[in-house]
Design an enzyme around this catalytic site. Structure first.
Site, PDB file in Angstrom:
ATOM      1  N   SER A 245       0.856  -1.172   0.000  1.00 60.83           N
ATOM      2  CA  SER A 245       0.000   0.000   0.000  1.00 60.83           C
ATOM      3  C   SER A 245       0.899   1.230   0.000  1.00 60.83           C
ATOM      4  O   SER A 245       1.997   1.201   0.549  1.00 60.83           O
ATOM      5  CB  SER A 245      -0.878  -0.019   1.253  1.00 60.83           C
ATOM      6  OG  SER A 245      -1.239   1.297   1.617  1.00 60.83           O
TER       7      SER A 245
ATOM      8  N   LYS B 194       0.727  -3.414   4.933  1.00 62.79           N
ATOM      9  CA  LYS B 194      -0.160  -4.174   4.049  1.00 62.79           C
ATOM     10  C   LYS B 194       0.534  -4.981   2.965  1.00 62.79           C
ATOM     11  O   LYS B 194       1.567  -4.605   2.437  1.00 62.79           O
ATOM     12  CB  LYS B 194      -1.161  -3.230   3.388  1.00 62.79           C
ATOM     13  CG  LYS B 194      -2.179  -2.744   4.370  1.00 62.79           C
ATOM     14  CD  LYS B 194      -3.434  -2.280   3.693  1.00 62.79           C
ATOM     15  CE  LYS B 194      -4.228  -3.431   3.183  1.00 62.79           C
ATOM     16  NZ  LYS B 194      -5.414  -2.988   2.476  1.00 62.79           N
TER      17      LYS B 194
END
Ligand code: ARG
Length: 460
Positions: free
Chosen positions: A279, A285
């Site tokens: 991300s 992430k």
């Protein structure tokens, strides 16, 4: 900018430049050029074979067409909007290269049967390529299944825990979907492999052509029996997009599962760095972009199928310019499916790792062995529906007590029904629950071992 005139002397002026752009398909049908050249060579040979043109002219035509092929491959053939479409572009260049003989190529042919021939040749190739890709995808599924015959995975209905499965069994379900896709494409190949060449504009031709000859040159296994049908049929393209849509349905379902499995909540797989993305703001992430894109692209392919169906539904016979709109749908359908099968093959082959620890504990933490308790009693003569109701009550009280079925003591079992014995514990252990489902097509480990052999044989 004024355009050179394309049409016969019936026309006095060239097209309005914006209309020329609107009308042109060269921007996308250049994709067909190799097939157009091959189709034209077969047509030229047929014209020579039947004595419609001189053999010397056939030789010139073939040399010219092969020269255009070389120029195209070298990036030196880049026709513009003034050529309108790939067919005109080739004919024009051919006439530049070989002079008057070039003007004879279009004898006994129309762009209508020509373009129909081109897209069939194109699709035949692409169908074979996609079938080859499906074989690789199936091989990866088989390899993965081999590794995980005895790995358990929760099985779901309604996305609620139902009964535990062999992970290999789960993967083999996708193998068989791909097998049907592969077979379906084979059937569609057979119907695509029919030559419209020689149908002319719509009514056939006054020349003594030999349609079987050109069809054979191009490897077609049959020819259209009716010229109107020959130039206006796009059933094969619709069938292809239908098969492509089903491939996408299957890939999309697998994508959805992969996405779920990679979530914290499931944690059944981890994504390898080579197939996951990050991300731009949340540093922790790791995103499953590959299956998300496959799931997302599925809609495009459905859209192309819908577009072709609607394109065809109101068309009077025979050719109508609407048919020029078939190409982008077909091309993008092909490209999308190819890209998605490839990406999913890589993802499954090297982009994910099953977390056996998590899978093992998952199947030990639920009531997905409840059917087996009912089956246990039914096998001892208790009518199944009675056993089912009894076990339902046990699940209810266990849930209230925060216990699992394996936590009940033998006395507790026997209070429920005197038929319970010590062997109930073995019967409800997840490995046994899976192993026991040895019915044909079931998840029992021995059955799955056999299923793997049968699946392998399908690839031979
Ligand atoms: N570019 C056209 C197409 O893709 C070729 C056939 C044109 N035929 C015609 N009668 N205008 O359909």
């Amino acid at each position: 900018m004024s355009q050179p005139k394309t049409w016969s002397d019936r026309f006095e002026s060239a097209l309005h430049p914006a209309i020329a752009r609107f009308n042109a398909s060269i921007g996308f049908d250049i994709e067909l050029i190799e097939y157009d050249l091959t189709g034209s060579i077969a047509h030229a040979k047929m014209l020579g074979h039947t004595g419609i043109i001189e053999l010397q002219e056939v030789k010139q035509l073939i040399e010219g067409l092969e020269q255009i092929r070389r120029e195209f491959r070298a990036g030196q053939f880049n026709p513009g909007v003034d050529a309108e479409d790939v067919h005109f572009a080739v004919e024009r260049r051919l006439t530049e290269l070989v002079g008057d003989a070039g003007k004879k190529l279009h004898t006994a042919r129309s762009r209508n049967d020509q373009v129909g021939t081109d897209i069939r040749l194109y699709l035949r190739d692409k169908i074979e390529e996609i079938r080859g890709q499906l074989r690789q995808f199936q091989t990866v599924l088989l390899d993965l299944a081999h590794e995980h015959i005895e790995t358990p995975i929760p099985g779901y209905t309604h996305l609620q825990r139902a009964q535990p499965l062999s992970l290999a069994h789960h993967l083999l379900a996708y193998f068989h979907m791909a097998q049907r896709d592969w077979e379906r494409l084979g059937e569609i190949y057979a119907r695509t492999n029919c030559s419209p060449l020689g149908s002319g504009a719509l009514a056939g031709t006054t020349f003594p052509i030999d349609r079987h000859y050109s069809a054979e040159e191009l490897g077609f296994s049959s020819i259209y029996a009716n010229s109107l049908d020959g130039v206006s049929d796009r059933d094969f393209a619709i069938e292809f997009l239908c098969a492509a849509s089903l491939i996408m349905v299957h890939l999309s379902r697998l994508s959805e599962e992969t996405i779920l499995w990679a979530s914290k909540e499931f944690s059944f797989i981890s994504l390898k760095d080579s197939c996951a993305t990050g991300s731009s703001i949340m540093p922790q992430k790791k995103n499953p972009d590959v299956p998300e894109l496959v799931r997302g692209k599925t809609g495009r392919v459905f859209g192309h199928l819908q577009a072709l169906l609607v394109l065809m539904k109101g068309l009077p016979l025979a050719y109508n310019k609407d048919l020029q709109e078939d190409k982008e749908a077909i091309f993008d359908g092909v490209k999308t499916v190819r890209a998605c099968v490839e990406a999913m093959t890589i993802l499954l082959g090297e982009g994910i790792e099953f977390r056996c620890d998590r899978l093992n504990s998952a199947v030990n933490e639920d009531f997905s062995n409840a059917t087996d308790v009912a089956d246990y009693l039914a096998a001892k003569g208790v009518p199944f529906r009675e056993a089912y109701n009894l076990v339902g009550k046990v699940v209810k009280t266990s849930l209230a007590a925060g216990k699992l079925l394996k936590d009940l003591t033998l006395e507790e079992w026997q209070q429920i029904h005197p038929a319970f014995e010590e062997d109930i514990y073995r019967a409800i252990a997840p490995q046994q629950v899976i192993a026991a489902r040895n019915s044909y097509g079931g998840t029992g480990f021995d059955r799955v071992r056999q299923a793997l052999e049968e699946a392998k044989a399908l690839l031979q």
